[in-house]
Design a protein around this motif. Sequence first.
Motif, PDB file in Angstrom:
ATOM      1  N   ASP A 251      -5.753  -1.176  -4.694  1.00 43.43           N
ATOM      2  CA  ASP A 251      -5.301  -1.732  -3.510  1.00 43.43           C
ATOM      3  C   ASP A 251      -6.338  -2.779  -3.230  1.00 43.43           C
ATOM      4  OD1 ASP A 251      -3.524  -2.219  -1.554  1.00 43.43           O
ATOM      5  OD2 ASP A 251      -4.291  -0.420  -0.354  1.00 43.43           O
ATOM      6  N   GLU A 252      -5.891  -4.263  -3.202  1.00 43.50           N
ATOM      7  CA  GLU A 252      -6.735  -4.957  -2.878  1.00 43.50           C
ATOM      8  C   GLU A 252      -8.016  -5.049  -3.030  1.00 43.50           C
ATOM      9  OE1 GLU A 252      -5.228  -7.020   0.701  1.00 43.50           O
ATOM     10  OE2 GLU A 252      -3.273  -5.913   0.656  1.00 43.50           O
TER      11      GLU A 252
ATOM     12  N   SER B 196       0.832  -1.043   0.117  1.00 42.87           N
ATOM     13  CA  SER B 196      -0.015  -0.069   0.026  1.00 42.87           C
ATOM     14  C   SER B 196       0.831   1.261  -0.094  1.00 42.87           C
ATOM     15  CB  SER B 196      -0.935  -0.149   1.267  1.00 42.87           C
ATOM     16  OG  SER B 196      -1.780  -0.980   1.362  1.00 42.87           O
TER      17      SER B 196
HETATM   18 MG    MG Z   1      -2.171  -3.052   2.303  1.00 44.93          MG
END
Ligand code: MG
Lengths: 219, 616
Positions: free
Chosen positions: A164-165, A45
């Motif tokens: 992000d995920e 991240s």
């Molecule tokens: Mg993360």
Amino acid sequence: MVRVAHLTKQVTTGDSKLTILRDVSFTIAAGEAVAVIGASGSGKSTLLGLLAGLDTPTAGTVAVDGEDLFALDEDGRAALRGRLLGFVFQSFNLLPAMTALENVMLPLELAGIPDAAAVARESLTRVGLAARLTHYPKQLSGGEQQRVAIARAFVTRPSLLLADEPTGNLDAATGAEIIQLMFDLNREYGATLILVTHDAELSQRCGRVLHLAGGMLQP
Amino acid sequence: MSLGGEIALALRLLARDWRAGELTLVAIAVVVAVASVTTVGFFADRVNQALSRQANQLLGADLVVSADRPLDAQFAAEAERRGLRVTRMLRFPSMAAANEQNVLAEIKVVSAGYPQRGELRIADTLYGPDRRAAAIPAAGTVWVDDKLYTRLQLQPGDAVEVGQSRFPVGAIITQEPDSAVGFINAGPRVMLNEADLAATGLVQVGSRIRYRVQVAGAAGAVDAYRDWVAARLTPGQRVESIQDARPEIRSALQRAEQFLSLAALLSVVLAAVAIALAARRFLQRHLDACAMMRCHGASQGKVVRLYVLQFIALGCLASLAGCAAGLLAQHVLALWLGSLVTVELPGAGPRPAVHGFVTGLALLLGFALPPLLALGRVSTLRVLRRDIGAPGGMGLLGYALGATVIGALVIWKAGDLRLGSLVFGGFALAMLVAGVTAWGVIVAVSRLRSVGVSWRFGIANLRRRRFASVLQVVALGIGVMALLTLTIIRGELLQLWKASLPPDAPNRFIVNIQQEQIPALNRFFAEQRITMPEVYPMVRARLTRINERPVASADYADDRARRLVDREFNLSWATRLQRDNLLVAGRWWESSRSAATSFRWRTASHVRSTSSWAMC
Ligand SMILES: [Mg+2]
Ligand SMILES: Nc1ncnc2c1ncn2[C@@H]1O[C@H](COP(=O)(O)OP(=O)(O)O)[C@@H](O)[C@H]1O
């Protein structure tokens, strides 16, 4: 499209210095789909935040579409984000006070694009939510919320999409649908995709995989 | 994006936040604050207007210079030089005659332009329909009132003799301003054009003439002229303006307005606390929105502008709503207090609304601006890391602007720096005490270690949110303090009010009761179940001798004494001293052994006499 050189990020917590990213360098060509994988806490991240210019590095440079991000000031980076970037987050990040339609309209409105509602409606129709325009985020399921977020990310036709995920908060079946949607749209719009995940299977669908461990890029 | 585009977007954001209920608390706080300020403002404005109108009506002008000798021409000239309108008037008692009858009348000689304030109404026939007089009596004619008309048994077309001239009656006066306020003096009237004064031959040495210069115009110019006149008055000259009229009602109104303004101000302080808390909450709940906007390419400045515009729009709308609510509420207030104010209230002016509007906007921006400015500094990284909180660094300093706004409002409303500072200082001190106490308690409580789990959890929570907790305690403290202050002040004011009037002060007077009317009056009071008030005899008399020495006004140098000697007195008599009468010298008679009189202290001091007076 993206050129990262010797990117290092250190943070000071209390009296200890923590190095989250250590001398990361890579290049991503326009139109590529790249997965960034690694264990939780490996710095994925943080890397994404630096690519988007949301954070500043301790050392190193990031160039997006030929522009050195950190040679720009805060507002310059914001302008670049508005021009080039789209985001999809793990926790959707929809604004609770706005309907699905208004959430998708917001980036257009901020850019001063006329007819924001019509464009946003079209985008929501594309992700299969034509019937949920006036629903608030809390009236939508997780999968639906992420679809709204995807519609919002693509509505400005970004040339670089950062995710992000995106399936991190979804069950496996819904996650698979979302990923399918993202890849479909990415192909349609010809955007560059950088997808952060810790799902090895998902990463196989991308053209290239960057593996982060302990803040360093693994060969 | 143009400013217009930003305003449009800010309005859309406002609509969305409003719909989501994000702004309800802020809006209510502003509406309440503005409504309470404007309620008081509108009401006081109406009563003030009514009083001024009434006062102007009584004077027939904005300002009157009067004297018992012709007024120097400089008074009129100066007023004209200052752009004020000037009329002259003189009045004196004289006989009016017609149909071989004589009546003592008051002759009123007026110049064109009279009356400048108030209404002069006339009718063509006795008790016929009346109308507003367009001018003064034409030269060569007079207007008379109904009393004179009936006493002289006038018929249409008749003429009245005044002094050495005869004037046809042009109209019957039904209403005139500047008629003597005392009921007893309202004798028959004759109104004469000033062009005819010389022909009457009534202006001679020794004539009891009151000369008046009446002035009207812009308030500022009238005030300046008043100052100019005041410096040049000689004995026997007087200046009167509307400030002098109805002082008792004015002071009561002033007190009521002070109390109500204070009450309104306390609601403003409460609203400020509510706005401060709500703005904090707004900040907390919009961190994500700001971070997202920055993600979507909005600059810091743009985010701040959008939110500030949103709040300005909210402030305007809420203030307007508050003004409307205030306009409604003052009607209720007028009904409530209607019994105190017997005059007809004119409509409210726009000024209180402007004041309310400014108050609302200043209050909202004073307390919301610091958090809104902080919104611009939200870390964009928040979109990835939710644990990044609100930008710090403002702290108590953020409330400095709000405190300044409140301070300025208090001083403005108190209309007095000292009083305003006292009120504001009191509140600041109370806030400080509440804050320090709350802080101390939280610190002390967090030291208690060896207690149960839920306790520890609660305390940890309290300590983590120390600032917010202290703020809440302070807010509560302010609320309680405001209510207490209001209760105390209300009691004190009412007390003061009551103390200024004896409890059995009469509300009404009945005059001119004839001896044979007393039984009927008695019956009336019995029917209304009111104890019959005492009836006092009254006769009119003139001062003729002091200690067997004849009295003449020429014996006195003092103008006032002369006037008193010339004047008729109202005399009454009694065997017992009234409870509310104060004996300042001499003593009350014990029996009806001898005749004695008492005098109003001021009268006696002018005529300088200490022993028995003879009256006839
Ligand atoms: Mg993360
Ligand atoms: N601003 C910061 N202050 C302190 N620690 C941080 C900060 N940013 C990231 N970290 C830490 O750095 C590590 C990497 O974080 P992150 O990039 O979120 O990892 P990932 O996304 O791969 O799970 C984590 O241990 C995280 O706690």
